[in-house]
Design an enzyme around this catalytic site. Structure first.
Site, PDB file in Angstrom:
ATOM      1  CE  LYS A   1       0.998   5.106   8.078  1.00  0.00           C
ATOM      2  NZ  LYS A   1       0.981   4.208   6.956  1.00  0.00           N
TER       3      LYS A   1
ATOM      4  CG  ASP B   1       5.768   3.846   0.779  1.00  0.00           C
ATOM      5  OD1 ASP B   1       6.052   4.526   1.797  1.00  0.00           O
ATOM      6  OD2 ASP B   1       4.605   3.632   0.395  1.00  0.00           O
TER       7      ASP B   1
ATOM      8  CE1 TYR C   1      -3.690   2.501   0.586  1.00  0.00           C
ATOM      9  CE2 TYR C   1      -2.405   3.300   2.445  1.00  0.00           C
ATOM     10  CZ  TYR C   1      -3.459   3.450   1.568  1.00  0.00           C
ATOM     11  OH  TYR C   1      -4.283   4.546   1.675  1.00  0.00           O
TER      12      TYR C   1
HETATM   13  C1  LIG Z   1       0.354   4.714   5.583  1.00  0.00           C
HETATM   14  C2  LIG Z   1       1.138   4.464   4.369  1.00  0.00           C
HETATM   15  C3  LIG Z   1       1.052   5.308   3.263  1.00  0.00           C
HETATM   16  C4  LIG Z   1       0.049   6.426   3.169  1.00  0.00           C
HETATM   17  O1  LIG Z   1       0.298   7.440   4.097  1.00  0.00           O
HETATM   18  P1  LIG Z   1      -0.906   8.462   4.467  1.00  0.00           P
HETATM   19  O2  LIG Z   1      -0.236   9.439   5.380  1.00  0.00           O
HETATM   20  O3  LIG Z   1      -1.958   7.633   5.118  1.00  0.00           O
HETATM   21  O4  LIG Z   1      -1.356   9.074   3.201  1.00  0.00           O
HETATM   22  C5  LIG Z   1       1.905   5.094   2.205  1.00  0.00           C
HETATM   23  N1  LIG Z   1       2.788   4.092   2.229  1.00  0.00           N
HETATM   24  C6  LIG Z   1       2.904   3.251   3.274  1.00  0.00           C
HETATM   25  C7  LIG Z   1       3.927   2.165   3.246  1.00  0.00           C
HETATM   26  C8  LIG Z   1       2.068   3.403   4.369  1.00  0.00           C
HETATM   27  O5  LIG Z   1       2.158   2.535   5.384  1.00  0.00           O
END
Ligand SMILES: *Cc1c(COP(=O)(O)O)cnc(C)c1O
Length: 381
Positions: A222, A194, A99
């Site tokens: 995060k 990511d 994701y």
């Molecule tokens: C949470 C998450 C996102 C998205 O971040 P948001 O701040 O919710 O838009 C993207 N990549 C990873 C790996 C994530 O865990």
């Protein structure tokens, strides 16, 4: 954490990852109060942006420039735009079950809530746009090679969660991440880590440090915002200087680099020294071992990287999305309900990571293990 009805919980959701210092850590609260007294937003850079960028640069190998945005979604979306511009190519590769936020081209076989709710390919994403996203299998380099063979000279970037966390915790196999880097170098594509979930969590320098492979570009979110809305993408000057206003690749944000958000991020990163990572690792190990002891061998499987943990309702191991989907989600549901009744607040999906924080203690973890033993007896009955 206390809910609206006054029930207390040990929280393993941690706002889905940001709260590595726990709720209302005094240092974070103090930093926020200090920033608040000066003003909430100026529409101009402040020194705090520079400070947070320097903290990132100092921790992450190969990063010379950092661009702040407001979420992880913005970070991955913008990093891909940069990768497409830098390579002059349109196609991207992602992995099933990873994701990367909710931007259109990335909601293809997406994990996290999209998988939990049965919409890994979201309606509303134009087919023509989704076609530019090639989906490979996590931990399977051959499927990435197939992507490059199917679209020679057309793939701008491979984007990956270096530890998948959004199909449950799935660590990279030995050589997988370096294999991606080598393939990208050979094919003239960019590798994007990511690290929105793993960044500043699995190690001081994120998954790149923990697994010893450097990507071309990084995305953060995060933990970097300490509980306020922050994302960032980062990399070497040569690439990052192609972003506006130095370069032609446009990206902007009214509230990006917001001083409150920067203050929370700075305060949080400053708490995360080597001993903090040792504490998180030790808590993680304790939880993992305790959970494994709580059910008959083979009934469940636990995967963990540092302070990210998933208990799978299957015998495992889980190396891919396909593997993750073999879990018994009915049993997970029973387990989750039983844990909630015992004051244990877990992510409400089999396909998510539990997060430990500096506010957890060995005693709290032991209580969680006791609750898990009782809850597993119910779920596996
Ligand atoms: C949470 C998450 C996102 C998205 O971040 P948001 O701040 O919710 O838009 C993207 N990549 C990873 C790996 C994530 O865990």
């Amino acid at each position: 954490m206390t809910d609206e009805d006054g029930n207390g919980y040990t929280d393993y959701v941690g706002s889905w990852g940001p709260l590595i210092a726990g709720h209302r850590h005094p240092s974070v609260v103090a930093a926020l109060e200090e920033a608040l007294a000066k003003g909430t937003s100026f529409g101009a850079p402040t020194a705090a942006e520079i400070t947070l960028a320097e903290l990132v640069i100092e921790r992450i190998p190969g990063v010379e420039r950092v661009r702040f945005v407001n979420s992880g979604t913005e970070a991955t979306m913008s990093a891909l735009r940069l990768a497409r511009a830098a390579t002059g190519r349109d196609r991207i590769v992602k992995f099933a079950g990873c994701y990367h936020g909710h931007s259109d081209g990335l909601l293809v076989r997406a994990g996290s809530g999209a998988t939990t709710l049965g919409t890994p390919d979201s309606p509303g994403v134009p087919a023509a746009w989704a076609k530019l996203t090639y989906v490979a299998d996590f931990n399977d380099l051959a499927t990435v090679r197939e992507a490059f063979e199917a679209h020679p000279g057309e793939i701008a970037a491979v984007i990956v969660e270096p530890v998948a966390g959004n199909m449950g915790v799935v660590p990279p196999k030995d050589g997988f991440l370096q294999g991606l880097r080598d393939l990208c170098d050979e094919q003239g594509a960019l590798l994007i880590f990511d690290e929105v979930m793993t960044g500043f969590r699995v190690k001081r320098g994120g998954a790149a440090e923990r697994f010893g492979t450097k990507p071309h570009l990084y995305c953060f979110g995060k933990v970097i915002g300490g509980g306020l809305p922050v994302g960032a993408y980062a990399g070497p000057a040569e690439l990052m200087d192609q972003i506006s206003p130095r370069g032609p690749v446009y990206q902007a944000g009214t509230l990006s680099g917001n001083p409150l958000a920067m203050a929370a991020g700075i305060a949080t990163l400053r708490l995360l020294d080597e001993s903090a990572y040792e504490t998180l690792e030790e808590l993680g190990r304790r939880l993992e071992e305790g959970l494994l002891r709580s059910a008959a061998p083979g009934a469940i499987h636990v995967q963990r990287v540092g302070s990210m943990v998933t208990l799978f309702f299957q015998g495992g191991p889980v190396h891919s999305y396909e593997d993750a989907l073999k879990s018994d989600v009915k049993r997970f549901g029973l387990f989750h309900g039983a844990m909630l009744q015992r004051g244990q607040y877990l992510p409400p999906s089999q396909f998510e990571a539990w997060f430990l924080s500096l506010a957890h203690t060995p005693k709290l973890v032991d209580d969680t293990i006791t609750a898990a033993r009782e809850s597993l007896a119910i779920a596996l009955a």
